[in-house]
Design a protein around this motif. Structure first.
Motif, mmCIF file in Angstrom:
data_model
loop_
_atom_site.group_PDB
_atom_site.id
_atom_site.type_symbol
_atom_site.label_atom_id
_atom_site.label_comp_id
_atom_site.label_asym_id
_atom_site.label_seq_id
_atom_site.Cartn_x
_atom_site.Cartn_y
_atom_site.Cartn_z
ATOM 1 N N HIS A 199 -19.035 49.704 7.867
ATOM 2 C CA HIS A 199 -18.734 51.135 7.901
ATOM 3 C C HIS A 199 -20.037 51.866 7.627
ATOM 4 C CE1 HIS A 199 -17.142 55.068 6.798
ATOM 5 N NE2 HIS A 199 -16.028 54.716 7.396
ATOM 6 N N GLU A 200 -20.150 53.049 8.164
ATOM 7 C CA GLU A 200 -21.376 53.821 7.974
ATOM 8 C C GLU A 200 -21.681 54.025 6.485
ATOM 9 O OE1 GLU A 200 -23.088 58.057 9.575
ATOM 10 O OE2 GLU A 200 -21.521 57.020 10.694
ATOM 11 N N ASN A 201 -20.670 54.202 5.673
ATOM 12 C CA ASN A 201 -20.843 54.416 4.227
ATOM 13 C C ASN A 201 -20.128 53.333 3.423
ATOM 14 O OD1 ASN A 201 -22.298 56.939 4.412
ATOM 15 N ND2 ASN A 201 -20.386 57.794 5.182
ATOM 16 N N ALA A 202 -20.236 52.090 3.852
ATOM 17 C CA ALA A 202 -19.474 51.003 3.232
ATOM 18 C C ALA A 202 -19.745 50.865 1.734
ATOM 19 C CB ALA A 202 -19.764 49.678 3.938
ATOM 20 N N VAL A 203 -21.002 50.945 1.318
ATOM 21 C CA VAL A 203 -21.326 50.723 -0.096
ATOM 22 C C VAL A 203 -20.656 51.777 -0.987
ATOM 23 C CG1 VAL A 203 -23.189 50.646 -1.813
ATOM 24 C CG2 VAL A 203 -23.422 49.386 0.344
ATOM 25 N N PRO A 204 -20.879 53.072 -0.774
ATOM 26 C CA PRO A 204 -20.235 54.038 -1.682
ATOM 27 C C PRO A 204 -18.715 54.073 -1.550
ATOM 28 C CG PRO A 204 -21.460 55.191 0.043
ATOM 29 C CD PRO A 204 -21.803 53.741 0.155
ATOM 30 N N LEU A 205 -18.192 53.881 -0.342
ATOM 31 C CA LEU A 205 -16.736 53.895 -0.190
ATOM 32 C C LEU A 205 -16.094 52.727 -0.924
ATOM 33 C CD1 LEU A 205 -16.437 54.946 3.552
ATOM 34 C CD2 LEU A 205 -15.803 56.294 1.540
ATOM 35 N N TRP A 206 -16.644 51.529 -0.777
ATOM 36 C CA TRP A 206 -16.080 50.357 -1.456
ATOM 37 C C TRP A 206 -16.218 50.501 -2.963
ATOM 38 C CZ3 TRP A 206 -12.503 47.079 -1.221
ATOM 39 C CH2 TRP A 206 -12.508 45.924 -1.989
ATOM 40 N N ARG A 207 -17.372 50.992 -3.435
ATOM 41 C CA ARG A 207 -17.559 51.163 -4.880
ATOM 42 C C ARG A 207 -16.546 52.171 -5.437
ATOM 43 N NH1 ARG A 207 -21.495 48.465 -7.029
ATOM 44 N NH2 ARG A 207 -21.793 49.825 -8.807
ATOM 45 N N SER A 208 -16.218 53.179 -4.667
ATOM 46 C CA SER A 208 -15.214 54.148 -5.090
ATOM 47 C C SER A 208 -13.835 53.500 -5.188
ATOM 48 C CB SER A 208 -15.187 55.320 -4.110
ATOM 49 O OG SER A 208 -14.166 56.214 -4.444
ATOM 50 N N LEU A 209 -13.489 52.660 -4.206
ATOM 51 C CA LEU A 209 -12.192 51.964 -4.253
ATOM 52 C C LEU A 209 -12.112 50.976 -5.413
ATOM 53 C CD1 LEU A 209 -11.608 51.219 -0.473
ATOM 54 C CD2 LEU A 209 -10.227 52.703 -1.935
ATOM 55 N N MET A 210 -13.239 50.325 -5.733
ATOM 56 C CA MET A 210 -13.249 49.362 -6.842
ATOM 57 C C MET A 210 -13.068 50.053 -8.176
ATOM 58 S SD MET A 210 -16.186 46.552 -5.969
ATOM 59 C CE MET A 210 -17.514 47.722 -6.040
ATOM 60 N N GLY A 211 -13.683 51.224 -8.341
ATOM 61 C CA GLY A 211 -13.642 51.918 -9.625
ATOM 62 C C GLY A 211 -14.758 51.456 -10.536
#
Length: 113
Positions: free
Chosen positions: A15-27
């Motif tokens: 995803h274009e913003n995979a790192v921040p999006l995944w980190r947001s989902l992880m918490g």
């Protein structure tokens, strides 16, 4: 992969913003903080301790490249960006239920489907 804690899976998220999006989902990394500030996150809902927080995600694109190379030595990141990623953007994908992943259609496969 399986260890004494049970099964483990490793994925490459595209995803274009995979790192921040995944980190947001992880918490938050700290489970106590996640439970109170972000209880609907993965760690807030399922984390046990700070070292058994259920999930991991790279903290930067550079870290992601290193970790992808470690977990997926056969993956050619340069080829992905040059050949496969443009196909992903055009929607030339299929889901493989056996492998439980999305795959990019190769030119010969696109002709068949």
């Amino acid at each position: 992969r399986t260890n004494n804690l049970g099964p483990m899976w490793a994925y490459i998220l595209a995803h274009e913003n995979a790192v921040p999006l995944w980190r947001s989902l992880m918490g938050p990394t700290k489970v106590f903080r996640a439970r109170h500030s972000d209880p609907d996150s993965i760690r807030g809902a399922y984390g046990l301790t700070d070292t058994r927080n259920t999930t991991h995600g790279s903290d930067s694109p550079a870290s992601a490249s290193r970790e992808i190379a470690f977990f997926f030595p056969e993956f050619d990141e340069r080829r992905w960006y040059e050949q496969d990623e443009p196909r992903l953007r055009r929607g030339q994908l299929f889901y493989s239920p056996e492998e439980r992943v999305h795959r990019v259609l190769r030119a010969q496969e696109a002709d068949v489907t």
